[in-house]
Design an enzyme around this catalytic site. Structure first.
Site, PDB file in Angstrom:
ATOM      1  N   GLU A   1      23.933  -9.680 -49.027  1.00 29.33           N
ATOM      2  CA  GLU A   1      22.646  -9.390 -49.687  1.00 29.33           C
ATOM      3  C   GLU A   1      22.528 -10.426 -50.804  1.00 29.33           C
ATOM      4  O   GLU A   1      23.280 -10.374 -51.783  1.00 29.33           O
ATOM      5  CB  GLU A   1      22.629  -7.975 -50.290  1.00 29.33           C
ATOM      6  CG  GLU A   1      23.192  -6.861 -49.408  1.00 29.33           C
ATOM      7  CD  GLU A   1      22.405  -6.602 -48.141  1.00 29.33           C
ATOM      8  OE1 GLU A   1      21.230  -6.986 -48.093  1.00 29.33           O
ATOM      9  OE2 GLU A   1      22.987  -6.045 -47.197  1.00 29.33           O
TER      10      GLU A   1
ATOM     11  N   GLU B   1      15.896 -20.169 -57.522  1.00 30.00           N
ATOM     12  CA  GLU B   1      15.990 -18.866 -58.194  1.00 30.00           C
ATOM     13  C   GLU B   1      16.457 -19.079 -59.633  1.00 30.00           C
ATOM     14  O   GLU B   1      17.550 -19.599 -59.860  1.00 30.00           O
ATOM     15  CB  GLU B   1      16.978 -17.977 -57.438  1.00 30.00           C
ATOM     16  CG  GLU B   1      17.020 -16.571 -57.978  1.00 30.00           C
ATOM     17  CD  GLU B   1      18.053 -15.688 -57.277  1.00 30.00           C
ATOM     18  OE1 GLU B   1      19.137 -16.193 -56.915  1.00 30.00           O
ATOM     19  OE2 GLU B   1      17.775 -14.492 -57.115  1.00 30.00           O
TER      20      GLU B   1
ATOM     21  N   LYS C   1      35.028  -4.853 -55.876  1.00 27.84           N
ATOM     22  CA  LYS C   1      35.267  -5.931 -56.859  1.00 27.84           C
ATOM     23  C   LYS C   1      33.950  -6.112 -57.608  1.00 27.84           C
ATOM     24  O   LYS C   1      33.035  -6.784 -57.127  1.00 27.84           O
ATOM     25  CB  LYS C   1      35.668  -7.185 -56.105  1.00 27.84           C
ATOM     26  CG  LYS C   1      36.264  -8.370 -56.822  1.00 27.84           C
ATOM     27  CD  LYS C   1      35.898  -8.686 -58.209  1.00 27.84           C
ATOM     28  CE  LYS C   1      35.353 -10.101 -58.343  1.00 27.84           C
ATOM     29  NZ  LYS C   1      34.479 -10.224 -59.529  1.00 27.84           N
TER      30      LYS C   1
ATOM     31  N   CYS D   1      16.942  -9.597 -58.087  1.00 30.28           N
ATOM     32  CA  CYS D   1      16.931 -10.487 -56.919  1.00 30.28           C
ATOM     33  C   CYS D   1      15.580 -10.517 -56.219  1.00 30.28           C
ATOM     34  O   CYS D   1      15.147 -11.547 -55.732  1.00 30.28           O
ATOM     35  CB  CYS D   1      18.011 -10.058 -55.937  1.00 30.28           C
ATOM     36  SG  CYS D   1      17.923  -8.310 -55.535  1.00 30.28           S
TER      37      CYS D   1
HETATM   38  P1  NAD Z   1      27.559 -14.563 -57.888  1.00 30.54           P
HETATM   39  O1  NAD Z   1      27.383 -14.917 -56.463  1.00 30.54           O
HETATM   40  O2  NAD Z   1      27.908 -15.611 -58.853  1.00 30.54           O
HETATM   41  O3  NAD Z   1      28.686 -13.438 -58.036  1.00 30.54           O
HETATM   42  C1  NAD Z   1      28.634 -12.242 -57.308  1.00 30.54           C
HETATM   43  C2  NAD Z   1      30.042 -11.697 -57.170  1.00 30.54           C
HETATM   44  O4  NAD Z   1      30.807 -12.622 -56.396  1.00 30.54           O
HETATM   45  C3  NAD Z   1      30.785 -11.499 -58.486  1.00 30.54           C
HETATM   46  O5  NAD Z   1      31.549 -10.315 -58.411  1.00 30.54           O
HETATM   47  C4  NAD Z   1      31.714 -12.712 -58.530  1.00 30.54           C
HETATM   48  O6  NAD Z   1      32.884 -12.482 -59.264  1.00 30.54           O
HETATM   49  C5  NAD Z   1      32.030 -12.869 -57.050  1.00 30.54           C
HETATM   50  N1  NAD Z   1      32.497 -14.222 -56.677  1.00 30.54           N
HETATM   51  C6  NAD Z   1      32.249 -15.401 -57.298  1.00 30.54           C
HETATM   52  N2  NAD Z   1      32.879 -16.405 -56.661  1.00 30.54           N
HETATM   53  C7  NAD Z   1      33.527 -15.858 -55.611  1.00 30.54           C
HETATM   54  C8  NAD Z   1      34.319 -16.379 -54.556  1.00 30.54           C
HETATM   55  N3  NAD Z   1      34.608 -17.682 -54.473  1.00 30.54           N
HETATM   56  N4  NAD Z   1      34.790 -15.522 -53.618  1.00 30.54           N
HETATM   57  C9  NAD Z   1      34.494 -14.192 -53.675  1.00 30.54           C
HETATM   58  N5  NAD Z   1      33.763 -13.645 -54.662  1.00 30.54           N
HETATM   59  C10 NAD Z   1      33.276 -14.459 -55.609  1.00 30.54           C
HETATM   60  O7  NAD Z   1      26.210 -13.801 -58.292  1.00 30.54           O
HETATM   61  P2  NAD Z   1      25.804 -13.229 -59.706  1.00 30.54           P
HETATM   62  O8  NAD Z   1      25.467 -14.374 -60.600  1.00 30.54           O
HETATM   63  O9  NAD Z   1      26.809 -12.228 -60.139  1.00 30.54           O
HETATM   64  O10 NAD Z   1      24.471 -12.409 -59.313  1.00 30.54           O
HETATM   65  C11 NAD Z   1      23.226 -12.986 -59.200  1.00 30.54           C
HETATM   66  C12 NAD Z   1      22.866 -13.234 -57.742  1.00 30.54           C
HETATM   67  O11 NAD Z   1      22.940 -12.023 -56.993  1.00 30.54           O
HETATM   68  C13 NAD Z   1      21.438 -13.713 -57.615  1.00 30.54           C
HETATM   69  O12 NAD Z   1      21.364 -14.736 -56.658  1.00 30.54           O
HETATM   70  C14 NAD Z   1      20.726 -12.454 -57.122  1.00 30.54           C
HETATM   71  O13 NAD Z   1      19.509 -12.711 -56.477  1.00 30.54           O
HETATM   72  C15 NAD Z   1      21.757 -11.856 -56.226  1.00 30.54           C
HETATM   73  N6  NAD Z   1      21.501 -10.420 -55.958  1.00 30.54           N
HETATM   74  C16 NAD Z   1      21.072 -10.020 -54.721  1.00 30.54           C
HETATM   75  C17 NAD Z   1      20.788  -8.675 -54.460  1.00 30.54           C
HETATM   76  C18 NAD Z   1      20.273  -8.193 -53.116  1.00 30.54           C
HETATM   77  O14 NAD Z   1      20.273  -6.990 -52.877  1.00 30.54           O
HETATM   78  N7  NAD Z   1      19.854  -9.081 -52.216  1.00 30.54           N
HETATM   79  C19 NAD Z   1      20.964  -7.734 -55.477  1.00 30.54           C
HETATM   80  C20 NAD Z   1      21.392  -8.173 -56.724  1.00 30.54           C
HETATM   81  C21 NAD Z   1      21.667  -9.517 -56.948  1.00 30.54           C
END
Ligand code: NAD
Length: 495
Positions: free
Chosen positions: A265, A398, A190, A299
């Site tokens: 992650e 963040e 997804k 991240c």
């Molecule tokens: P997000 O958590 O808003 O979304 C991530 C994913 O989760 C998307 O596909 C979204 O559609 C899905 N999602 C949203 N609500 C959901 C729910 N209720 N149930 C299941 N899935 C759901 O994050 P974002 O804004 O897309 O990305 C930024 C974040 O990701 C930052 O916090 C960043 O630090 C983190 N990140 C971490 C890593 C790592 O390796 N640790 C890598 C990249 C990004």
């Protein structure tokens, strides 16, 4: 003029984007969604629509999971050599389409095109790395137990779910699914609603190179619909989530209800600790490079810079000078060094944190606010340097943009305490010419990853993961991760 027409796209990209909506992919074909609810895929560099993707329903996501589980026994039963050969063909195909996938990703994620191509290469390298590791895995181990014939076996789990964010759409898919596929699992991906196109392209490519139908599936849609449906599906055998801590908790709760193993992650608020003995200009340039790389939407970025008081003023002056010169522009413009942030919501978030930071006691010592790029209505921001009390919101939360919070320190111990005073624990760096001090500080900073005289380093084979609010239950890129994708069975016969 839209970016799609302003910058010449490759014919294959044009052709791929020529249909709308671009459906998810399951069982070797585009998934015919019936909900009729579409999500616009927007070029963040121009604000123009690229195409639409469907917001798939929970029932449709569930069908994709069933398809993946149905495809699993045959994929798992393939001799490792045959499975590996197919996956290596996929790695080759991805590499050969680097320009195409890179352009799709640049257009959709706002990523500078050359960097997007680097991410595509990283996908191919990651897949090859895990295939090679899986080729060497001993799946049957005899145990020497008195009075018993005993052994353990390793077998794949079944259909594994993956939820990804928008910042590194293709690279993170590679980090996530490669160990799962190499060990014989099938996957349901997804992608983020802002950046689903490269995942769909991948699933089509997998079909073309002969990966069996149902092994790589992609569901599209919003987090609260398609994402929640995947996380809460009881037939997923493992779940991996990459994204924000807030959503990570929801995914973990949903998985816990079904007792599905989950790894998270999550976000970060990394520190860079810079001692007085560094090459000031070289170090400042590297940190400026880190904070502007993918417009700070990384991240593990260094977003808190702690600089020894002896070099602080000089260091900041060099940073300001280099930040001034960063060329902000459309990701497909070869002159651009920093693109837009991914969407208007993220634009408002980055600017909002700067405002909230300033209104609660921080000072902006460089840049900040929106940026304009002639002729384009994209989500552009200026890089910014803030300073002030370290309990300021901009120093603690963040931001996910090109914003660093800077402060001075006097002693090594003070710097370590400052670096560790955070809810996050993803990645930090220490900068010094003294190897013993570098090693001491690197080990004392509480996080999954510490880098020395560098930031953002990910060689295959080095575990990468987070602790505290930055992650749970795993990590990526290392042999341990491959082992997560085998379940163990002990077999015992008393003799
Ligand atoms: P997000 O958590 O808003 O979304 C991530 C994913 O989760 C998307 O596909 C979204 O559609 C899905 N999602 C949203 N609500 C959901 C729910 N209720 N149930 C299941 N899935 C759901 O994050 P974002 O804004 O897309 O990305 C930024 C974040 O990701 C930052 O916090 C960043 O630090 C983190 N990140 C971490 C890593 C790592 O390796 N640790 C890598 C990249 C990004």
């Amino acid at each position: 003029m839209s970016a799609v027409s302003k910058f010449k796209l490759l014919p294959e990209v044009d052709q791929f984007l020529g249909t709308s909506p671009i459906q998810g992919f399951a069982g070797g074909k585009h998934f015919p969604t019936t909900t009729g609810t579409l999500i616009a895929s927007i070029d963040p560099g121009s604000g123009e629509k690229i195409t639409d993707i469907p917001d798939m329903s929970a029932a449709e996501v569930s069908q994709a999971v069933d398809i993946a589980n149905h495809a699993f026994p045959k994929w798992a039963a393939l001799p490792q050599k045959e499975r590996s050969a197919l996956l290596l063909k996929l790695a080759d195909a991805v590499e050969s389409k680097k320009a195409v996938i890179g352009q799709i990703e640049a257009l959709e994620a706002g990523k500078i095109e050359a960097q997007a191509q680097g991410d595509v290469q990283n996908f191919a390298d990651t897949l090859r790395y895990f295939v090679k590791l899986a080729d060497g895995v001993v799946t049957h181990t005899k145990l020497d137990i008195p009075g018993h014939e005993a052994w353990t076996t390793k077998q794949p789990w079944g259909a594994c779910g993956f939820i990804f964010p928008w910042n590194f759409p293709f690279l993170l898919i590679g980090w996530g699914i490669s160990p799962a596929l190499a060990s014989g699992n099938t996957v349901v991906i997804k992608p983020a609603e802002d950046t689903s196109l490269s995942a769909i392209y991948l699933a089509r490519l997998a079909k073309e190179v002969g990966i069996p139908d149902g092994v790589i599936n992609v569901v599209t849609g919003l987090g609260q619909t398609a994402g929640a449906a995947l996380a809460g599906n009881p037939n997923i055998k493992r779940m991996s989530f990459t994204g924000s801590p807030e959503v990570g908790k929801l995914v973990a709760e949903a998985c816990a209800r079904n007792l599905v193993p989950v790894k998270l992650e999550l976000g970060g608020k990394g520190a860079a600790v810079v001692f007085e003995d560094v090459d000031v200009v070289g170090t400042a340039e590297k940190l400026v490079g880190a904070i502007t790389f993918h417009t700070g939407q990384v991240c593990c970025d260094a977003t808190r810079w702690f600089i020894h008081e002896k070099i602080y003023d000089q260091f900041i002056e060099v940073c300001k000078d280099r930040l001034k010169k960063v060329r902000i522009g459309h990701p497909l413009d070869p002159n651009s060094q920093m693109g837009p942030v991914v969407n208007p919501k993220q634009h408002a978030r980055v600017l909002g944190y700067q405002e909230k930071g300033k209104s609660s006691g921080a000072q902006c010592i460089f840049g900040g606010g929106p940026a304009t790029v002639a002729g384009l209505q994209g989500n552009y921001v200026q890089p910014a340097l803030l300073t002030g009390p370290l309990d300021n919101i901009a120093a603690r939360e963040e931001i996910f943009g090109p914003v660093a919070f800077v402060a001075k320190f006097k002693t090594e111990q003070e710097a370590i305490s400052m670096a560790n005073d955070t809810d996050y624990g993803l990645a930090n760096s220490v900068w010094t010419q003294d190897p013993a001090r570098a090693a001491r500080v690197a080990e004392a900073m509480v996080a999954g990853n510490s880098w020395i005289n560098a930031h953002n380093v990910f060689p295959h084979g080095v575990p990468y993961g987070g602790v505290k609010k930055s992650g749970l239950g795993g990590g990526v890129l290392s042999p341990e991760v491959l082992m997560d994708y085998y379940r163990n069975t002990s077999v015992v016969r008393p003799i």
